[in-house]
Design an enzyme around this catalytic site. Structure first.
Site, PDB file in Angstrom:
ATOM      1  N   GLY B  10       0.651  -1.178  -0.116  1.00  0.00           N
ATOM      2  CA  GLY B  10      -0.096   0.061  -0.085  1.00  0.00           C
ATOM      3  C   GLY B  10       0.893   1.176  -0.118  1.00  0.00           C
ATOM      4  N   ALA B  11       0.346   2.223  -0.849  1.00  0.00           N
ATOM      5  CA  ALA B  11       1.430   3.392  -0.907  1.00  0.00           C
ATOM      6  C   ALA B  11       0.565   4.610  -0.980  1.00  0.00           C
ATOM      7  CB  ALA B  11       2.372   3.338  -2.279  1.00  0.00           C
ATOM      8  N   ALA B  14      -0.383   6.269   4.674  1.00  0.00           N
ATOM      9  CA  ALA B  14       0.240   5.574   5.801  1.00  0.00           C
ATOM     10  C   ALA B  14       1.328   4.623   5.400  1.00  0.00           C
ATOM     11  CB  ALA B  14      -0.869   4.470   6.538  1.00  0.00           C
ATOM     12  N   GLY B  15       1.248   4.067   4.035  1.00  0.00           N
ATOM     13  CA  GLY B  15       2.322   3.510   3.468  1.00  0.00           C
ATOM     14  C   GLY B  15       3.554   4.137   3.221  1.00  0.00           C
ATOM     15  N   PHE B 114     -14.445  21.357  12.678  1.00  0.00           N
ATOM     16  CA  PHE B 114     -14.660  20.182  12.110  1.00  0.00           C
ATOM     17  C   PHE B 114     -15.729  19.513  12.968  1.00  0.00           C
ATOM     18  CE2 PHE B 114     -13.193  17.224   8.704  1.00  0.00           C
ATOM     19  CZ  PHE B 114     -13.164  18.057   7.655  1.00  0.00           C
ATOM     20  N   ASP B 208      -8.353  -5.547   0.533  1.00  0.00           N
ATOM     21  CA  ASP B 208      -7.209  -6.593   0.210  1.00  0.00           C
ATOM     22  C   ASP B 208      -6.280  -6.791   1.181  1.00  0.00           C
ATOM     23  OD1 ASP B 208      -8.166  -5.782  -2.403  1.00  0.00           O
ATOM     24  OD2 ASP B 208      -6.273  -5.472  -3.244  1.00  0.00           O
ATOM     25  N   GLN B 227     -18.558   3.584   8.978  1.00  0.00           N
ATOM     26  CA  GLN B 227     -18.928   4.915   8.670  1.00  0.00           C
ATOM     27  C   GLN B 227     -19.779   5.224   7.743  1.00  0.00           C
ATOM     28  OE1 GLN B 227     -16.325   8.545   8.913  1.00  0.00           O
ATOM     29  NE2 GLN B 227     -17.195   8.560  10.941  1.00  0.00           N
ATOM     30  N   HIS B 229     -21.030   8.628   5.625  1.00  0.00           N
ATOM     31  CA  HIS B 229     -20.555   9.937   5.758  1.00  0.00           C
ATOM     32  C   HIS B 229     -22.156  10.830   5.588  1.00  0.00           C
ATOM     33  CE1 HIS B 229     -18.903  13.946   4.870  1.00  0.00           C
ATOM     34  NE2 HIS B 229     -17.879  13.637   5.182  1.00  0.00           N
ATOM     35  N   LEU B 239     -18.112  12.171  -2.539  1.00  0.00           N
ATOM     36  CA  LEU B 239     -18.154  12.794  -1.253  1.00  0.00           C
ATOM     37  C   LEU B 239     -18.199  14.160  -1.444  1.00  0.00           C
ATOM     38  CD1 LEU B 239     -17.421  12.661   1.726  1.00  0.00           C
ATOM     39  CD2 LEU B 239     -15.078  12.757   1.078  1.00  0.00           C
ATOM     40  N   GLU B 242     -17.038  17.442   4.658  1.00  0.00           N
ATOM     41  CA  GLU B 242     -17.282  17.899   5.789  1.00  0.00           C
ATOM     42  C   GLU B 242     -16.745  19.494   6.160  1.00  0.00           C
ATOM     43  OE1 GLU B 242     -17.400  15.472   9.244  1.00  0.00           O
ATOM     44  OE2 GLU B 242     -16.509  16.601  10.496  1.00  0.00           O
ATOM     45  N   ARG B 273     -20.145  12.397  12.992  1.00  0.00           N
ATOM     46  CA  ARG B 273     -20.971  11.890  11.693  1.00  0.00           C
ATOM     47  C   ARG B 273     -21.841  10.685  11.976  1.00  0.00           C
ATOM     48  NH1 ARG B 273     -15.371  11.356   7.918  1.00  0.00           N
ATOM     49  NH2 ARG B 273     -15.153  13.590   7.625  1.00  0.00           N
ATOM     50  N   HIS B 337     -18.594   5.181   3.707  1.00  0.00           N
ATOM     51  CA  HIS B 337     -17.333   6.302   3.511  1.00  0.00           C
ATOM     52  C   HIS B 337     -16.028   5.520   4.280  1.00  0.00           C
ATOM     53  CE1 HIS B 337     -15.099   9.727   3.272  1.00  0.00           C
ATOM     54  NE2 HIS B 337     -14.995  10.081   4.457  1.00  0.00           N
ATOM     55  N   GLU B 369      -6.135   2.850   7.389  1.00  0.00           N
ATOM     56  CA  GLU B 369      -7.718   2.172   7.350  1.00  0.00           C
ATOM     57  C   GLU B 369      -7.726   0.730   7.630  1.00  0.00           C
ATOM     58  OE1 GLU B 369     -10.209   4.126   4.532  1.00  0.00           O
ATOM     59  OE2 GLU B 369     -12.302   2.881   5.074  1.00  0.00           O
ATOM     60  N   ARG B 380     -15.598   7.494  13.684  1.00  0.00           N
ATOM     61  CA  ARG B 380     -14.240   8.303  13.535  1.00  0.00           C
ATOM     62  C   ARG B 380     -14.709   9.657  13.395  1.00  0.00           C
ATOM     63  NH1 ARG B 380     -12.147  10.468   8.957  1.00  0.00           N
ATOM     64  NH2 ARG B 380     -13.158   9.230   7.592  1.00  0.00           N
ATOM     65  N   LEU B 386      -6.609  10.864   8.317  1.00  0.00           N
ATOM     66  CA  LEU B 386      -5.380  11.486   8.135  1.00  0.00           C
ATOM     67  C   LEU B 386      -4.317  11.531   9.076  1.00  0.00           C
ATOM     68  CD1 LEU B 386      -6.003  14.640   5.536  1.00  0.00           C
ATOM     69  CD2 LEU B 386      -5.425  12.240   5.011  1.00  0.00           C
TER      70      LEU B 386
END
Lengths: 320, 567
Positions: B10-11, B14-15, B114, B208, B227, B229, B239, B242, B273, B337, B369, B380, B386
């Site tokens: 995964g990139a 996080a990756g 937010f 995956d 969740q 949204h 989307l 928010e 949410r 979402h 995630e 969340r 993020l």
């Protein structure tokens, strides 16, 4: 509504691979985009159709392809906009890049050009303990180039790249602008020196294709023109391109119109005899055909040239 | 010798954050993703990233409290405390990398309000924050020269003697299978939104990593926590951030009323949410919607603010719904979402427990995630995702590097590659029985969206589970129609569907197991939160028959005892 798609297919695994057009006629809802239609084809008609797509919301940059001859993001292009009466829609892979299969192209060239501009912040000194202090205005100014989703549409349709693969191209130059204009970057001068070289900002032909096809409003050519200004101010007038700009302005300021002969002399350099001689036959031919105003010293002032001159003066004083 | 010390699958944010951290720790690190890194779904995070570092009144504790409350007390408080404490430094790190965050008048980082937050602590780049951070992170990857396997699709995690030692993957541009070995593997492959239809998620969000880890013996946590949204566009379901409500947008019903007054009198549109999505669904159900939607109204913010601070969603509404938000409210509805659940990790991102309280292969780490630390619990908060990716991505990169250093260079058997090859050949060899991957996926998505959405009950969840089981049976016969090697998405979608069905099964089982309402899991047949019996996580491990074995783990409470949740 009916969607009539003509899709360019290419399968490298065929015995004798060659591109061909394939037609699909499918029934789709009014709101469908080109991507929605292609996905429907892939799901219901032909699972061998290869294309890239992911977000369906014009943010991931996967689905750039040519629609009716021009690069588009398929997910941002409504069928009803390109074929309101159900006309055939021609869908092809992006240009200026090697086709891998069907609508999938090899973006290696694209990314190599991005890599070439050293696409990362190079701060001047040691990092501050907290954030860099920068005006909101300076950051807002970067939102447009930062909005680039790297889809490749501009590179696909760039007319300069078509004839010169050394050109850095619109996407990489827009990315370069993002660093040159970032007050936190300490390498702006070196960047501008590199951009002043062959393949850099002066190789753009100002054809506007990149501005037209960019799906997210980056307007790469406008960024390239801003870079040209920066290059002339920071590095100086050292290339035919920069001299061309200066000569252009000088001629218009002086006579109200363009002295094209001087433009060539100034751009290539007064003492660049071989180059000028090589251009001479062309110059003579256009002169004979009446397409070139008489050269200096016969180049006359247009009526109202003084007014034009004054505009230049006012702008100069404003700049200072 | 292993190909890499650390392999990151995964990139996205996080990756890439993990890869940068591992690179800085001196590891030989590589990333592998089924798409190019900048195509990752982190792009879609629009609104911002949270950190308590502005204003005299805000504090880390306040951020922790809001997150704990937002999670409906299901989040593990030690992990939340860690994340919120790390947040300010990570924001600074991102800024130093080159993120063009919005500034205040003094040229310092500015914030916006937010949902679910007591103070304005969301740092942002217009409404393209995720994209702006993702692209800068990729710049850092290029700078570091990290090896990146792009458009490689992982089919197996290699586990030998309880230790994760790499992956088997398809190189999509050629169709060739490869075995890539590593002394530690970090999963950062995102969520499983596409198990629902519709979803705001990109087509690549197919769980995956969740399914790979589950098959490899890892524990899944709180999979039922999904969740919805509150503001997804009518029609194609994409989307609308928010950020709109953060900037002051109203939610209106068909009568033009700001209906959130009746559901969350204090926070109104900026309640968490789950609360807002339920309120919208209630309005729609009770006949105060229009064509299954309510309205998001930003007109009073003015054209200038809409065009600059909400540029992307302004254009999206125009492009995809033909609505000019400057002059008209836009029809929206709750849409799938995010998945709060995922692969169970501790705050050090390990998927295994050295003390044996839960099971998982050693050497496998997870962040973002795909993982469930758990910092989001039952719900969340916006702009915490993020934050989770960068905070835990960094930890994962560092921990995986440290783990790799301690590992001897053990040769890996070639049998994994041969097994995968045989499996894929068998798929190609299946007769065409007329079934299609897309149809099965749609049936799954519809069932999940019908029965595991904003409102749930026993009967509905049983029905969805039945549908999933039925689809799993059909999946065993599902053919791969296109037999080519180069960029064969028919094969990839087939494999993805297998991953999604496994995730969907655990989501249904988790929902059936949790006999209460908490956070996003709202049961009409059990409407109350039950802290006595259910202040705990649900777990799922794959059983010998391939079906999930459900269990539970305690919630870590440090100093915030559960209270009634009012916004």
């Amino acid at each position: 509504m009916q969607a009539n798609l003509r899709v360019r297919r290419y399968d490298p695994e065929e015995a004798e691979p060659s591109a061909r057009m394939q037609e699909y006629h499918i029934e789709v809802p009014e709101h469908f985009t080109v991507l929605d239609a292609l996905i429907q084809v892939r799901e219901e008609e032909d699972p061998s159709l290869a294309l890239r797509c992911s977000c369906r919301a014009s943010i991931c940059g996967s689905c750039a392809m040519r629609v009716n001859g021009q690069a588009h993001l398929a997910c941002k292009t409504r069928l009803s906009a390109v074929a309101p009466e159900g006309e055939p829609v021609t869908i092809e892979p992006m240009g200026n890049q090697r086709v891998v299969k069907d609508l999938v192209v090899d973006l290696g060239v694209f990314w190599n050009k991005i890599r070439a501009i050293e696409p990362y912040l190079q701060p001047a000194g040691p990092e501050p303990e907290e954030e860099y202090i920068a005006s909101d205005e300076s950051m807002q100014n970067l939102i447009t180039p930062m909005g680039c989703i790297m889809c490749g549409a501009c590179v696909s349709d760039c007319t300069a790249l078509e004839v010169d693969e050394n050109f850095l191209g619109p996407a990489a130059l827009a990315k370069a602008y993002r660093f040159v204009a970032d007050p936190r970057d300490g390498a702006s001068h070196e960047r501008l020196q590199t951009l002043n070289e062959y393949g850099g900002v002066w190789d753009c032909t100002r054809c506007y294709m990149c501005v037209e096809v960019c799906p997210v409003g980056v307007a790469p050519m406008d960024r390239i023109m801003e870079l040209r200004d920066s290059v002339m101010n920071e590095v100086g007038v050292t290339t035919p391109g920069a001299r061309h700009v200066e000569s252009f302005a000088r001629s218009v300021a002086r006579s109200g119109w363009l002295d094209e002969t001087m433009l060539a002399v100034d751009s290539w350099g007064r003492f660049n005899i071989p180059k000028l001689l090589s251009q001479a036959p062309l110059g003579l031919r256009v002169l004979v055909r009446g397409k070139l105003p008489l050269p200096w010293p016969f180049h006359h002032k247009r009526a109202g040239a003084e007014f034009v001159g004054r505009i230049f003066k006012r702008w100069e004083s404003k700049k200072q | 010798m292993a190909d890499h010390d650390v392999l990151v699958v995964g990139a996205g944010l996080a990756g890439m954050r993990a890869a940068i951290a591992a690179h800085r720790a001196g590891a030989n690190v590589a990333m592998m993703s089924k798409v190019h890194p900048v195509r990752s779904h982190s792009n879609a995070a629009q609104g911002g990233i949270n950190a308590a570092m502005r204003g005299a009144e805000d504090s880390i504790d306040s951020h922790v409290y809001d997150t704990v409350k937002g999670s409906d007390y299901l989040g593990d408080q030690d992990a939340i405390e860690f994340m919120c404490a790390e947040a300010p430094q990570e924001i600074i790190n991102l800024e130093h990398m080159g993120v063009i965050f919005n500034r205040d008048e003094e040229g310092r980082l500015g914030t916006r309000a937010f949902g679910g937050a007591s103070y304005a602590r969301t740092f942002f780049v217009a409404d393209i924050t995720g994209q702006a951070i993702l692209h800068v992170m990729y710049e850092q990857i290029l700078k570091a020269g990290v090896r990146s396997y792009e458009e490689w699709f992982v089919t197996d995690l290699i586990v030998e003697d309880g230790e994760c030692r790499g992956v088997v993957a398809i190189e999509m541009l050629t169709g060739k299978l490869h075995q890539v070995t590593a002394k530690a593997v970090v999963l950062a492959s995102g969520g499983v939104g596409r198990a629902f239809e519709p979803s705001t998620n990109a087509l690549i969000c197919t769980g995956d990593g969740i399914a790979l880890a589950y098959r490899a013996g890892a524990t899944l946590l709180d999979m039922e926590m999904v969740q919805y949204h509150p503001t997804t566009l009518a029609g194609n379901g994409i989307l609308l951030s928010e950020a709109a409500r953060g900037e002051g947008a109203y939610l209106l019903n068909s009568k033009g009323e700001r209906f959130m007054d009746g559901y969350a009198p204090n926070m109104r549109e900026l309640a968490s949410r789950d609360v807002v999505s339920r309120a919208e669904a209630t309005e729609i159900e009770e006949g105060r919607g229009v064509d299954g939607c309510v309205f998001l109204d930003v007109r009073h913010l003015g054209a200038e603010a809409i065009r600059t601070k909400l540029k992307y969603i302004y254009e999206a509404a125009l492009d995809y719904a033909g609505i000019d938000m400057i002059t008209e409210p836009v029809p929206i509805r709750p849409g799938q979402h995010y998945i709060m659940g995922g692969v169970k990790t501790d705050p050090q991102t390990r998927t295994w427990d050295p003390d044996g309280a839960w099971k998982g292969p050693r050497g496998l780490f997870a962040a973002g995630e795909v993982a469930c630390v758990s910092v989001h619990g039952g719900n969340r908060l916006g702009a915490n995702s993020l934050l989770e990716t960068v905070v835990f991505g960094k930890v994962a990169g560092e921990m995986a590097s440290a783990h790799a250093k301690e590992q001897p260079d053990t040769p890996v058997s070639g049998a994994h590659l041969a097994d995968a090859e045989a499996r894929i050949q068998a798929l190609f060899g299946r007769p065409d029985n007329g079934e299609r991957t897309a149809k099965l996926r749609l049936d799954m998505g519809n069932a999940m969206n019908e029965h595991l959405a904003v409102f749930r009950n026993e009967e509905g969840m049983r029905s969805a589970l039945g549908t999933v089981h039925g689809l799993q049976e059909r999946y065993e016969e599902l053919p791969v129609v296109h037999k080519g090697g180069v960029y064969n998405t028919d094969l990839i979608f087939h494999l993805e569907l297998g991953y999604m069905l496994e995730c969907a099964e655990t989501i249904c089982e988790g929902g059936l197991l949790r006999k209460e309402s908490r956070g996003a899991h709202y049961r009409r047949d059990m409407t109350e939160r039950d802290d006595t019996a259910w202040l705990k996580h649900t777990t799922a491990n794959v059983g010998e028959d391939g079906r999930p074995v459900m269990g539970s783990l305690p919630v870590t409470v440090t100093k915030w005892e559960p209270q009634k949740r009012v916004y």
